[in-house]
Write an enzyme that holds these catalytic residues in place. Structure first.
Site, PDB file in Angstrom:
ATOM      1  N   ASN A 132       0.862  -1.181   0.000  1.00  0.00           N
ATOM      2  CA  ASN A 132       0.000   0.000   0.000  1.00  0.00           C
ATOM      3  C   ASN A 132       0.896   1.228   0.000  1.00  0.00           C
ATOM      4  O   ASN A 132       1.431   1.613   1.040  1.00  0.00           O
ATOM      5  CB  ASN A 132      -0.912  -0.014   1.235  1.00  0.00           C
ATOM      6  CG  ASN A 132      -1.811   1.212   1.293  1.00  0.00           C
ATOM      7  OD1 ASN A 132      -1.933   1.952   0.316  1.00  0.00           O
ATOM      8  ND2 ASN A 132      -2.436   1.432   2.437  1.00  0.00           N
ATOM      9  N   TRP A 133       1.037   1.822  -1.175  1.00  0.00           N
ATOM     10  CA  TRP A 133       1.934   2.965  -1.306  1.00  0.00           C
ATOM     11  C   TRP A 133       1.305   4.269  -0.797  1.00  0.00           C
ATOM     12  O   TRP A 133       1.978   5.292  -0.754  1.00  0.00           O
ATOM     13  CB  TRP A 133       2.378   3.122  -2.764  1.00  0.00           C
ATOM     14  CG  TRP A 133       3.464   2.170  -3.148  1.00  0.00           C
ATOM     15  CD1 TRP A 133       4.014   1.190  -2.379  1.00  0.00           C
ATOM     16  CD2 TRP A 133       4.149   2.113  -4.410  1.00  0.00           C
ATOM     17  NE1 TRP A 133       5.001   0.521  -3.072  1.00  0.00           N
ATOM     18  CE2 TRP A 133       5.099   1.065  -4.326  1.00  0.00           C
ATOM     19  CE3 TRP A 133       4.043   2.824  -5.596  1.00  0.00           C
ATOM     20  CZ2 TRP A 133       5.942   0.727  -5.386  1.00  0.00           C
ATOM     21  CZ3 TRP A 133       4.881   2.491  -6.656  1.00  0.00           C
ATOM     22  CH2 TRP A 133       5.831   1.460  -6.555  1.00  0.00           C
ATOM     23  N   LYS A 134       0.032   4.215  -0.460  1.00  0.00           N
ATOM     24  CA  LYS A 134      -0.667   5.398   0.051  1.00  0.00           C
ATOM     25  C   LYS A 134      -0.467   6.573  -0.923  1.00  0.00           C
ATOM     26  O   LYS A 134      -0.504   6.371  -2.130  1.00  0.00           O
ATOM     27  CB  LYS A 134      -0.225   5.694   1.482  1.00  0.00           C
ATOM     28  CG  LYS A 134      -0.394   4.459   2.380  1.00  0.00           C
ATOM     29  CD  LYS A 134      -0.170   4.718   3.838  1.00  0.00           C
ATOM     30  CE  LYS A 134      -0.360   3.434   4.626  1.00  0.00           C
ATOM     31  NZ  LYS A 134      -0.272   3.648   6.083  1.00  0.00           N
ATOM     32  N   HIS A 193      -9.621   0.668   4.851  1.00  0.00           N
ATOM     33  CA  HIS A 193      -8.364   0.951   5.549  1.00  0.00           C
ATOM     34  C   HIS A 193      -8.628   1.938   6.687  1.00  0.00           C
ATOM     35  O   HIS A 193      -9.486   2.817   6.582  1.00  0.00           O
ATOM     36  CB  HIS A 193      -7.337   1.526   4.569  1.00  0.00           C
ATOM     37  CG  HIS A 193      -5.958   1.594   5.128  1.00  0.00           C
ATOM     38  ND1 HIS A 193      -5.544   2.604   5.982  1.00  0.00           N
ATOM     39  CD2 HIS A 193      -4.890   0.772   4.972  1.00  0.00           C
ATOM     40  CE1 HIS A 193      -4.277   2.400   6.314  1.00  0.00           C
ATOM     41  NE2 HIS A 193      -3.857   1.298   5.729  1.00  0.00           N
ATOM     42  N   GLU A 216      -7.157   4.472   7.699  1.00  0.00           N
ATOM     43  CA  GLU A 216      -7.021   5.883   7.347  1.00  0.00           C
ATOM     44  C   GLU A 216      -8.278   6.391   6.643  1.00  0.00           C
ATOM     45  O   GLU A 216      -8.673   7.551   6.818  1.00  0.00           O
ATOM     46  CB  GLU A 216      -5.781   6.088   6.487  1.00  0.00           C
ATOM     47  CG  GLU A 216      -4.499   5.895   7.281  1.00  0.00           C
ATOM     48  CD  GLU A 216      -3.251   5.685   6.447  1.00  0.00           C
ATOM     49  OE1 GLU A 216      -2.175   5.514   7.052  1.00  0.00           O
ATOM     50  OE2 GLU A 216      -3.354   5.680   5.198  1.00  0.00           O
ATOM     51  N   GLU A 271      -5.304  -5.000  10.794  1.00  0.00           N
ATOM     52  CA  GLU A 271      -4.353  -3.905  10.960  1.00  0.00           C
ATOM     53  C   GLU A 271      -4.672  -3.160  12.251  1.00  0.00           C
ATOM     54  O   GLU A 271      -5.521  -2.275  12.265  1.00  0.00           O
ATOM     55  CB  GLU A 271      -4.386  -2.967   9.748  1.00  0.00           C
ATOM     56  CG  GLU A 271      -5.785  -2.579   9.251  1.00  0.00           C
ATOM     57  CD  GLU A 271      -5.787  -1.273   8.487  1.00  0.00           C
ATOM     58  OE1 GLU A 271      -4.741  -0.878   7.965  1.00  0.00           O
ATOM     59  OE2 GLU A 271      -6.839  -0.625   8.448  1.00  0.00           O
ATOM     60  N   GLY A 291       2.248   2.687  10.965  1.00  0.00           N
ATOM     61  CA  GLY A 291       3.114   3.839  10.798  1.00  0.00           C
ATOM     62  C   GLY A 291       3.766   4.321  12.080  1.00  0.00           C
ATOM     63  O   GLY A 291       4.390   5.378  12.103  1.00  0.00           O
ATOM     64  N   SER A 297       3.131  -1.896  10.572  1.00  0.00           N
ATOM     65  CA  SER A 297       4.591  -1.774  10.720  1.00  0.00           C
ATOM     66  C   SER A 297       5.313  -3.089  10.421  1.00  0.00           C
ATOM     67  O   SER A 297       6.232  -3.492  11.149  1.00  0.00           O
ATOM     68  CB  SER A 297       4.950  -1.257  12.115  1.00  0.00           C
ATOM     69  OG  SER A 297       4.465   0.068  12.293  1.00  0.00           O
ATOM     70  N   GLY A 339       2.843  -1.034   4.405  1.00  0.00           N
ATOM     71  CA  GLY A 339       2.816   0.383   4.081  1.00  0.00           C
ATOM     72  C   GLY A 339       4.194   0.916   3.739  1.00  0.00           C
ATOM     73  O   GLY A 339       4.743   0.666   2.683  1.00  0.00           O
ATOM     74  N   GLY A 340       4.789   1.661   4.675  1.00  0.00           N
ATOM     75  CA  GLY A 340       6.043   2.360   4.408  1.00  0.00           C
ATOM     76  C   GLY A 340       7.162   1.475   3.890  1.00  0.00           C
ATOM     77  O   GLY A 340       7.924   1.877   2.999  1.00  0.00           O
TER      78      GLY A 340
END
Length: 249
Positions: free
Chosen positions: A9-11, A91, A93, A163, A169, A208, A229-230
């Site tokens: 997930n590159w957001k 998600h 977010e 999640e 994050g 994470s 994610g990151g």
């Protein structure tokens, strides 16, 4: 045995230059893992062309409706038309920043199915909910909203991503035991509706995930991969996570 699934997930992170650099550095891991990239929608075609079909593509969200006067939205049908095969729905977010409640998420899950996309349904509790002892209740409420709307059968061709919001994050990861317990709870809830579906559905962990903790997470019996994610923005780190998913199955 369920095939491992690892989704990136590159957001809201991408550029033409960054995509080209990522693909040049990328080394495809084991063929035993389904690797899915979910870039921002505008870069879907660019990423698909750069990878030349060697990976699966997904989107980070879809609208509930198929078309119409919905400024800023894109439909599941549009995502499929652009080459997506997967779709993240619900998600944390989206739930927190865009006010998506359980009913909206259920509608987006249904929309993904309508367009032939594989939905990746995100469920998870906040830190306050976990500290209050409400983690399982929260996750099952989110899951039940979709079960009540679409039934259990579609989950055989879908995925669930657990999640924990407190681990997204933040650099804090649920312990393998904490994650495994919630994954087992999700699978048990689905088994109460349909045992075959519960056996087939892939439940992945998001929160994470890094190369350093991936193998311990993916070794758990009910963890079938990750929503990353990151760490997915680094081709070497993400490849190592994908390799860990293959080794953990």
């Amino acid at each position: 045995m369920r095939r491992a699934l690892v989704a990136a997930n590159w957001k809201m992170n991408a550029s033409v230059a960054a995509i080209d650099a990522f693909v040049r550095a990328w080394q495809q891991p084991s063929s035993d893992v389904d690797v899915v990239f979910c870039p921002p929608l505008g870069y879907l075609d660019r990423l698909g062309s750069a990878f030349a079909g060697d990976v699966h593509l997904g989107v980070q969200d879809v609208g509930v409706e198929a078309k119409g006067a919905f400024t800023g939205e894109h439909s599941a049908e549009m995502a499929a038309d652009l080459g997506a095969a997967y779709c993240i729905v619900g998600h944390s977010e989206r739930r927190a920043m865009h006010g998506e409640d359980d009913a909206v998420v259920a509608g987006k899950f249904r929309a993904a199915l309508r367009a032939g996309l594989m939905p990746v349904l995100c469920v998870g509790e906040t830190l306050a909910e976990r500290r209050a002892g409400d983690a399982k209740e929260t996750v099952l409420r989110q899951l039940d909203a979709v079960l009540n709307d679409s039934g259990a059968a579609p989950f055989a061709d879908a995925a669930v991503a657990y999640e924990p919001v407190w681990a997204i994050g933040t650099g804090v990861t649920a312990s393998p035991e904490q994650a495994a317990e919630m994954h087992a709870t999700i699978r048990q809830r689905l088994a109460a509706e349909d045992a075959d579906v519960a056996t087939a559905v892939r439940i992945v962990y998001g929160g994470s995930v890094k190369a350093a903790n991936a193998l311990a997470l993916f070794a758990q019996v009910d963890i079938d991969g990750g929503l990353v994610g990151g760490a997915s923005l680094d081709p070497h780190e993400f490849a190592a996570i994908c390799a860990a998913a293959g080794a953990g199955q």
